[in-house]
Design a protein around this motif. Structure first.
Motif, PDB file in Angstrom:
ATOM      1  N   TYR A 541       5.663   2.375   1.079  1.00  0.00           N
ATOM      2  CA  TYR A 541       4.706   1.853   2.062  1.00  0.00           C
ATOM      3  C   TYR A 541       3.343   2.519   1.865  1.00  0.00           C
ATOM      4  O   TYR A 541       2.303   1.853   1.863  1.00  0.00           O
ATOM      5  CB  TYR A 541       5.219   2.098   3.473  1.00  0.00           C
ATOM      6  CG  TYR A 541       4.186   1.877   4.540  1.00  0.00           C
ATOM      7  CD1 TYR A 541       3.735   0.592   4.850  1.00  0.00           C
ATOM      8  CD2 TYR A 541       3.639   2.952   5.237  1.00  0.00           C
ATOM      9  CE1 TYR A 541       2.764   0.387   5.816  1.00  0.00           C
ATOM     10  CE2 TYR A 541       2.682   2.763   6.211  1.00  0.00           C
ATOM     11  CZ  TYR A 541       2.250   1.479   6.492  1.00  0.00           C
ATOM     12  OH  TYR A 541       1.280   1.280   7.456  1.00  0.00           O
ATOM     13  N   SER A 545       0.222   0.245   0.746  1.00  0.00           N
ATOM     14  CA  SER A 545      -0.849   0.059   1.734  1.00  0.00           C
ATOM     15  C   SER A 545      -2.089   0.854   1.373  1.00  0.00           C
ATOM     16  O   SER A 545      -3.214   0.459   1.705  1.00  0.00           O
ATOM     17  CB  SER A 545      -0.365   0.471   3.126  1.00  0.00           C
ATOM     18  OG  SER A 545       0.030   1.825   3.146  1.00  0.00           O
ATOM     19  N   LEU A 556       5.692  -1.517   7.932  1.00  0.00           N
ATOM     20  CA  LEU A 556       6.862  -0.719   7.572  1.00  0.00           C
ATOM     21  C   LEU A 556       7.934  -0.890   8.636  1.00  0.00           C
ATOM     22  O   LEU A 556       7.663  -0.788   9.836  1.00  0.00           O
ATOM     23  CB  LEU A 556       6.482   0.764   7.455  1.00  0.00           C
ATOM     24  CG  LEU A 556       7.639   1.751   7.200  1.00  0.00           C
ATOM     25  CD1 LEU A 556       8.279   1.497   5.837  1.00  0.00           C
ATOM     26  CD2 LEU A 556       7.127   3.188   7.285  1.00  0.00           C
ATOM     27  N   VAL A 582       7.301  -3.747   4.114  1.00  0.00           N
ATOM     28  CA  VAL A 582       8.153  -2.809   3.377  1.00  0.00           C
ATOM     29  C   VAL A 582       9.279  -2.411   4.320  1.00  0.00           C
ATOM     30  O   VAL A 582       9.029  -1.992   5.451  1.00  0.00           O
ATOM     31  CB  VAL A 582       7.357  -1.567   2.938  1.00  0.00           C
ATOM     32  CG1 VAL A 582       8.262  -0.600   2.182  1.00  0.00           C
ATOM     33  CG2 VAL A 582       6.172  -1.975   2.072  1.00  0.00           C
TER      34      VAL A 582
END
Length: 594
Positions: A541, A545, A556, A582
């Motif tokens: 993540y 990101s 997430l 994610v």
């Protein structure tokens, strides 16, 4: 003579202390020991001449000890042995082997087995850490002493079984001990497989199977041994599957002898089902519902597995089965493995069923204590007709007024005992009620009443299981398959890529997002640890990101987030406010996203 049921400590060379070590691996009897099978075999047939050896091959060599000795290096002592055949010589090395110092004398005949290597300094061939067996001393009379011992050897001149070591019990120890057990095994070994089945399948006897799986006959195919396809292996495989299936069949018969609920499927129930349908069902859904309804009409408990791909419509079929139970005055429990999925089922059920007047409640571990008590009260009083929840449904405090159907979603996430605990809820509740009445002196004897009816059970999975495997693993369950997707569903395209191709994967994801789609990036673990090579969702993540997709909205989701935050993230993804999610495998279980 030894029987298969004889405690393993009575095998020569075992005894109580080694028996305890074996017991730690589940080996308690002679039968257990003989079913401790080799995990591979080594071909030690046909001893080679030293002059024929080539570097890199595994070889058996029989030669005469020329000299031996221990020499010490800065790092460790090394024992060196030289064997010969005429003028040809072969050097053997053992590291840290001071115990071999007085083992060999010149003139002994010795058998060796190991990997032939080339010494990088002098280019001579050698074997490092070979297995060995002394076949004869120079004082042995005649030429046949060593030859006889070689013929009787368990280590050379044959295909040799290799066992997994258990502590200090080496593969060589297992070879000797299992051979001893076989030599002393009773000849009158009963064959549990019916003669007609044995004849039809051409199965060898159990005694022959045990002998040949450990000590293959001369001429046995080495390839068949390595792939466990010899007649001995096939007999043992058949026995194992036969008794699994026999046990499952006995379990099915037991189930059919139990008291169930014979649900009525009349015009009123059919009308109630049609009323809640949000779309025209597929032919597969109609067929599966017919199978389930036929089971529910029988006087013994239904045990059925419903298999179907994601999007095939398992949930609506489950709701239809629930209507049959509810319209017959019973309650239904639907258990999901995660709160996210339980909440999704709850919202779906309210949307589809509430308008028809059905009362639905949600019970999960994260509910506040007061709310939990209120929900449990509605369940115990029978006000709640469809109870949707997680493992919280298994708590002792949860009592049903009249549980008639249990639906378990993503059943592979639950153990057999968890399923069984929910199925036994009616019996637990009745026992507590009888105990309470007896304590108050109401004259009710707990033993006087008959056993309560067991609820029907429908377990659902999206995991693709081949039919033959499903019948093997879940032979106590009848199988229904949704093999048809509703109209408009796009076929799933599955591709496999390595880490080196990750750039292509991220390029594909970006292309899909640009086209207005969304993407999941799924990782099976939450936090990295030394035992796993899998990437953690949290780390991925941050990478996605913060770098790869820093211009996109990345979320997430994992099981350790609190319930409110999970719900918030899932709702954002469902509304399209996140491009990429994610997640760990909490999303594997059929979370709906448009």
């Amino acid at each position: 003579m030894l029987e298969l049921s004889t405690p393993v400590q009575y095998v020569k060379g075992v005894g109580p202390r080694i028996g305890e070590i074996l017991a730690g691996k589940g080996i308690h009897t002679v039968g257990d020991l003989l079913h401790y099978l080799p995990f591979r075999y080594e071909d030690r047939l046909n001893p080679r001449g030293i002059s024929e050896l080539r570097a890199g091959e595994m070889a058996t060599v029989v030669g005469e000890v020329r000299n031996s000795g221990l020499f010490r290096t800065r790092r460790m002592p090394i024992f060196q042995l030289t064997v010969g055949q005429g003028r040809a010589r072969l050097r053997c090395l053992w590291f840290n082997a001071t115990y071999l110092q007085d083992k060999f004398t010149p003139g002994q005949m010795i058998a060796l087995y190991g990997k032939v290597e080339e010494d990088p300094h002098n280019r001579e061939l050698q074997i490092v850490q070979p297995q060995f067996e002394i076949l004869g001393d120079p004082t042995d009379s005649g030429e046949n002493g060593a030859e006889k011992k070689a013929a009787e050897s368990l280590e050379i001149g044959r295909i040799v079984p290799i066992y997994e070591a258990i502590g200090r019990l080496t593969p060589r120890w297992f070879r000797r001990t299992i051979r001893t057990a076989l030599d002393n095994l009773t000849p009158d070994l009963a064959d549990p497989i019916p003669a007609a089945v044995r004849a039809h399948l051409g199965l060898i006897s159990p005694r022959a199977a045990l002998w040949n799986v450990h000590w293959p006959e001369p001429g046995e195919s080495f390839e068949a041994l390595q792939s466990s396809r010899t007649p001995a292996h096939l007999r043992m495989i058949f026995d194992e599957l036969f008794f699994i299936e026999l046990g499952l069949e006995l379990k099915r018969r037991e189930q059919k002898a139990q008291t169930g609920i014979a649900f009525q499927l009349d015009d009123g129930v059919r009308a109630a089902i049609k009323k809640i349908l949000p779309f025209h069902p597929t032919a597969a859904q109609k067929r599966v519902l017919k199978e389930i309804a036929a089971d529910m009409e029988k006087p013994y408990p239904m045990r059925r597995l419903l298999q179907g791909d994601v999007g095939s419509g398992k949930t609506i079929v489950g709701f239809e089965a629930a209507i049959i139970a509810i319209e017959n005055g019973c309650q239904v429990a639907l258990m999901a493995p995660t709160e996210i999925l339980a909440q999704q089922h709850y919202f779906s059920a309210r949307r589809i069923l509430e308008n028809a007047g059905y009362r639905i409640v949600l019970l999960t571990g994260s509910l506040e204590a007061d709310r939990k008590r209120e929900v449990r009260r509605h369940i115990s009083q029978g006000n709640a007709q469809l109870v949707i929840g997680t493992h919280a449904l298994l708590e002792e405090k949860v009592e049903f007024a009249k549980l008639g159907l249990v639906i378990v979603d993503e059943q592979h996430r639950f153990g057999v005992l968890q399923r069984l605990k929910l199925m036994k809820k009616p019996a637990e509740g009745e026992e507590r009620s009888r105990a309470s009445l007896a304590a108050r002196g109401d004259g009710v004897r707990a033993s006087a009443t008959s056993a309560p009816a067991e609820p029907d059970v429908l377990v659902m999975t999206a995991t693709p299981i081949p039919r033959t495997l499903a019948l093997t693993l879940y032979g106590d369950l009848d199988l229904s398959v949704l093999d048809e997707l509703p109209p408009g569903r796009t076929p799933i395209d599955t591709r496999v890529g390595s880490d080196e191709e990750s750039a292509k994967v991220w390029k594909f994801v970006r292309k899909q997002v640009a086209a207005g789609h969304q993407a999941y990036v799924v990782y099976p673990v939450i936090a990295e640890n030394e035992e796993s090579e899998l990437k953690a969702a949290v780390k991925m993540y941050r990478d996605l990101s913060g770098a790869i997709f820093k211009d996109l909205k990345v979320g997430l989701l994992h099981g350790r987030l609190d319930s409110e935050l999970k719900d918030q993230v899932m709702r954002m993804f469902q509304r399209g406010e996140l491009n990429i999610l994610v997640a760990t495998t909490v999303i594997e279980v059929g979370v709906d996203v448009p």
